[in-house]
Design a protein around this motif. Structure first.
Motif, PDB file in Angstrom:
ATOM      1  N   MET A   1      50.494  40.612  38.438  1.00  0.00           N
ATOM      2  CA  MET A   1      49.386  42.318  37.616  1.00  0.00           C
ATOM      3  C   MET A   1      49.875  43.385  38.483  1.00  0.00           C
ATOM      4  N   ASN A   2      50.109  43.055  39.613  1.00  0.00           N
ATOM      5  CA  ASN A   2      50.401  43.778  41.039  1.00  0.00           C
ATOM      6  C   ASN A   2      51.472  44.988  40.670  1.00  0.00           C
ATOM      7  N   LYS A   3      52.620  44.635  40.101  1.00  0.00           N
ATOM      8  CA  LYS A   3      53.719  45.389  40.314  1.00  0.00           C
ATOM      9  C   LYS A   3      53.138  46.318  38.594  1.00  0.00           C
ATOM     10  N   LEU A   4      52.548  45.726  38.153  1.00  0.00           N
ATOM     11  CA  LEU A   4      52.265  46.359  36.954  1.00  0.00           C
ATOM     12  C   LEU A   4      50.966  48.011  37.011  1.00  0.00           C
ATOM     13  N   LEU A   5      51.079  47.432  38.275  1.00  0.00           N
ATOM     14  CA  LEU A   5      49.547  48.222  38.767  1.00  0.00           C
ATOM     15  C   LEU A   5      50.739  49.327  39.130  1.00  0.00           C
ATOM     16  N   TYR A   6      51.826  49.168  40.057  1.00  0.00           N
ATOM     17  CA  TYR A   6      52.213  50.006  41.052  1.00  0.00           C
ATOM     18  C   TYR A   6      52.787  50.415  40.116  1.00  0.00           C
ATOM     19  N   ALA A   7      53.511  49.461  38.796  1.00  0.00           N
ATOM     20  CA  ALA A   7      54.452  51.383  37.565  1.00  0.00           C
ATOM     21  C   ALA A   7      53.684  51.881  37.539  1.00  0.00           C
ATOM     22  N   ASN A   8      52.681  51.866  36.658  1.00  0.00           N
ATOM     23  CA  ASN A   8      51.200  52.894  36.448  1.00  0.00           C
ATOM     24  C   ASN A   8      51.263  53.401  37.540  1.00  0.00           C
ATOM     25  N   ILE A   9      51.153  53.122  39.086  1.00  0.00           N
ATOM     26  CA  ILE A   9      51.210  54.569  39.225  1.00  0.00           C
ATOM     27  C   ILE A   9      52.027  55.454  39.572  1.00  0.00           C
ATOM     28  N   ARG A  82      55.656  46.013  24.644  1.00  0.00           N
ATOM     29  CA  ARG A  82      56.630  44.446  23.563  1.00  0.00           C
ATOM     30  C   ARG A  82      57.479  44.000  24.765  1.00  0.00           C
ATOM     31  N   ASN A  83      58.155  44.697  26.169  1.00  0.00           N
ATOM     32  CA  ASN A  83      59.656  44.781  26.901  1.00  0.00           C
ATOM     33  C   ASN A  83      58.834  43.777  28.312  1.00  0.00           C
ATOM     34  N   LYS A  84      57.070  44.137  28.275  1.00  0.00           N
ATOM     35  CA  LYS A  84      56.876  43.962  29.601  1.00  0.00           C
ATOM     36  C   LYS A  84      56.466  42.700  28.737  1.00  0.00           C
ATOM     37  N   ILE A  85      56.039  41.976  28.097  1.00  0.00           N
ATOM     38  CA  ILE A  85      56.038  40.605  27.418  1.00  0.00           C
ATOM     39  C   ILE A  85      57.513  39.479  27.533  1.00  0.00           C
ATOM     40  N   ILE A  86      58.021  40.607  26.499  1.00  0.00           N
ATOM     41  CA  ILE A  86      59.549  39.950  26.558  1.00  0.00           C
ATOM     42  C   ILE A  86      59.398  39.015  28.188  1.00  0.00           C
ATOM     43  N   VAL A  87      59.951  40.243  29.483  1.00  0.00           N
ATOM     44  CA  VAL A  87      59.936  39.261  30.672  1.00  0.00           C
ATOM     45  C   VAL A  87      59.540  38.645  30.794  1.00  0.00           C
ATOM     46  N   GLY A  88      57.798  37.908  30.471  1.00  0.00           N
ATOM     47  CA  GLY A  88      57.184  36.972  30.902  1.00  0.00           C
ATOM     48  C   GLY A  88      55.813  37.336  31.170  1.00  0.00           C
ATOM     49  N   GLN A  89      55.528  38.686  31.476  1.00  0.00           N
ATOM     50  CA  GLN A  89      54.108  39.177  31.841  1.00  0.00           C
ATOM     51  C   GLN A  89      52.982  38.320  30.693  1.00  0.00           C
ATOM     52  N   ARG A  91      49.079  39.181  28.720  1.00  0.00           N
ATOM     53  CA  ARG A  91      49.112  40.258  27.310  1.00  0.00           C
ATOM     54  C   ARG A  91      47.584  40.737  28.378  1.00  0.00           C
ATOM     55  N   THR A  92      46.887  39.431  29.304  1.00  0.00           N
ATOM     56  CA  THR A  92      45.564  39.708  29.896  1.00  0.00           C
ATOM     57  C   THR A  92      45.928  40.316  30.864  1.00  0.00           C
ATOM     58  N   ALA A  93      47.247  40.027  31.772  1.00  0.00           N
ATOM     59  CA  ALA A  93      47.756  40.863  32.931  1.00  0.00           C
ATOM     60  C   ALA A  93      48.366  42.443  32.399  1.00  0.00           C
ATOM     61  N   ILE A  94      48.853  42.342  31.407  1.00  0.00           N
ATOM     62  CA  ILE A  94      48.797  43.983  30.867  1.00  0.00           C
ATOM     63  C   ILE A  94      47.618  44.296  30.481  1.00  0.00           C
ATOM     64  N   TYR A  95      47.056  44.011  29.662  1.00  0.00           N
ATOM     65  CA  TYR A  95      45.569  45.044  29.564  1.00  0.00           C
ATOM     66  C   TYR A  95      44.901  45.084  30.101  1.00  0.00           C
ATOM     67  N   LEU A  96      44.585  44.101  31.747  1.00  0.00           N
ATOM     68  CA  LEU A  96      44.216  44.537  33.115  1.00  0.00           C
ATOM     69  C   LEU A  96      44.286  45.570  33.834  1.00  0.00           C
ATOM     70  N   ALA A  97      45.477  45.811  33.643  1.00  0.00           N
ATOM     71  CA  ALA A  97      46.460  46.295  34.576  1.00  0.00           C
ATOM     72  C   ALA A  97      46.388  47.979  34.232  1.00  0.00           C
ATOM     73  N   ASN A  98      46.501  48.131  32.649  1.00  0.00           N
ATOM     74  CA  ASN A  98      45.954  49.634  31.653  1.00  0.00           C
ATOM     75  C   ASN A  98      44.612  49.719  31.890  1.00  0.00           C
ATOM     76  N   LEU A  99      43.548  48.687  31.739  1.00  0.00           N
ATOM     77  CA  LEU A  99      42.307  49.387  31.983  1.00  0.00           C
ATOM     78  C   LEU A  99      41.810  49.886  33.016  1.00  0.00           C
ATOM     79  N   ILE A 100      42.147  49.075  34.698  1.00  0.00           N
ATOM     80  CA  ILE A 100      42.216  49.557  35.978  1.00  0.00           C
ATOM     81  C   ILE A 100      42.482  50.895  35.891  1.00  0.00           C
ATOM     82  N   THR A 101      43.560  50.800  36.079  1.00  0.00           N
ATOM     83  CA  THR A 101      44.394  52.284  36.333  1.00  0.00           C
ATOM     84  C   THR A 101      43.343  53.497  35.254  1.00  0.00           C
TER      85      THR A 101
END
Length: 275
Positions: A1-9, A82-89, A91-101
């Motif tokens: 999830m750290n990568k997802l948060l970094y991408a959001n930043i 959709r691409n994030k899920i395809i590469v193995g992320q 769903r909980t991590a994706i949702y949480l990253a956007n929520l935290i952001t």
């Protein structure tokens, strides 16, 4: 999830809606105390720093409605989720990253209002007249409310794939919260009696006090007060006015909204069919 948060930043640095909201809150934090000072000089009255300090509560819901729908909606329209899920992320991590952001952005927006308000307001209006502990509790409520708004709009944005639709829903809901809060405030603020005027035999106007049929009391008042305390719009109005009957409860209500919408969002996003 750290990568997802970094991408959001990284995205935030180039997100125009983030910077527009930030600039608006910054400007509001400067304009409001300056306007209060100008009115004080013009009308030769006394204006306090307290009034207006929590005005960000009225703006943050609308700003976060626009930000969440645009920021998360772009991920849907570009196929990023959709691409994030395809590469193995997960769903909980994706949702949480956007929520935290979104939650962090909401707090940053509030701070963007508070700091200039204090820097400009204290030299012009002096320090707070009310107990500083009361002011801090109101501001804590505003921050909790901001996160609650973020959670509500993140739920809508993460479960609706149409960017335009989610934007309309979020913005209408933000205004709906404030309108509902205003209606409840009006109901609770109805006076216990109203003045009735009539003419005496001598033609002299006579004023009498009559019970106000719109005045709420007993269980009905308790129910309306609870709704007023729970809904985000009611909390926003109470914070902006610095008037709350049950102030210590408000942060807990906001936290409760955050937890409920987060749990519901997790459940809905796990089952969502991403096209």
């Amino acid at each position: 999830m750290n990568k997802l948060l970094y991408a959001n930043i990284l995205r935030l640095k180039k997100d125009k809606f983030f910077w527009i909201g930030f600039a608006f809150m910054l400007a509001a934090g400067i304009v409001i105390p300056v306007k209060k000072y100008a009115d004080m000089v013009q009308m030769n009255s006394v204006s306090k720093l307290d009034n207006g300090f929590c005005s960000s509560a009225l703006f943050i819901g609308i700003i976060m409605a626009v930000f969440c729908s645009m920021f998360i909606g772009t991920e849907y329209s570009d196929g990023t989720i959709r691409n994030k899920i395809i590469v193995g992320q997960k769903r909980t991590a994706i949702y949480l990253a956007n929520l935290i952001t979104s939650a962090v952005v909401s707090v940053v927006m509030c701070v963007a209002f508070i700091l200039p308000y204090l820097c400009v307001g204290i030299p012009l209006l002096g320090f707070f007249a009310a107990d500083i502990r009361l002011i801090l509790l109101f501001e804590l409520t505003v921050l909790c409310l901001a996160v609650a708004f973020s959670s509500v709009f993140a739920l809508i944005a993460m479960t609706c794939q149409n960017k335009a639709t989610m934007a309309v829903i979020c913005i209408l809901l933000a205004f709906g919260f404030l309108v509902a809060g205003g209606i409840l405030n009006g109901m609770l603020g109805a006076p216990k009696t109203i003045s009735m005027y009539s003419m005496s035999i001598d033609g002299v106007p006579v004023s009498t006090e009559e019970p106000n049929p719109k005045y709420l009391e007993g269980a009905k008042r308790e129910i309306i007060q609870t709704f007023y305390d729970v809904i985000p719009g009611g909390q926003a109005i109470q914070c902006a006015m610095l008037e709350a009957v049950n102030l210590p409860r408000l942060p807990f209500y906001a936290i409760g909204i955050t937890l409920l919408t987060t749990g519901g969002g997790f459940a809905l996003f796990r089952k969502k069919d991403l096209k």
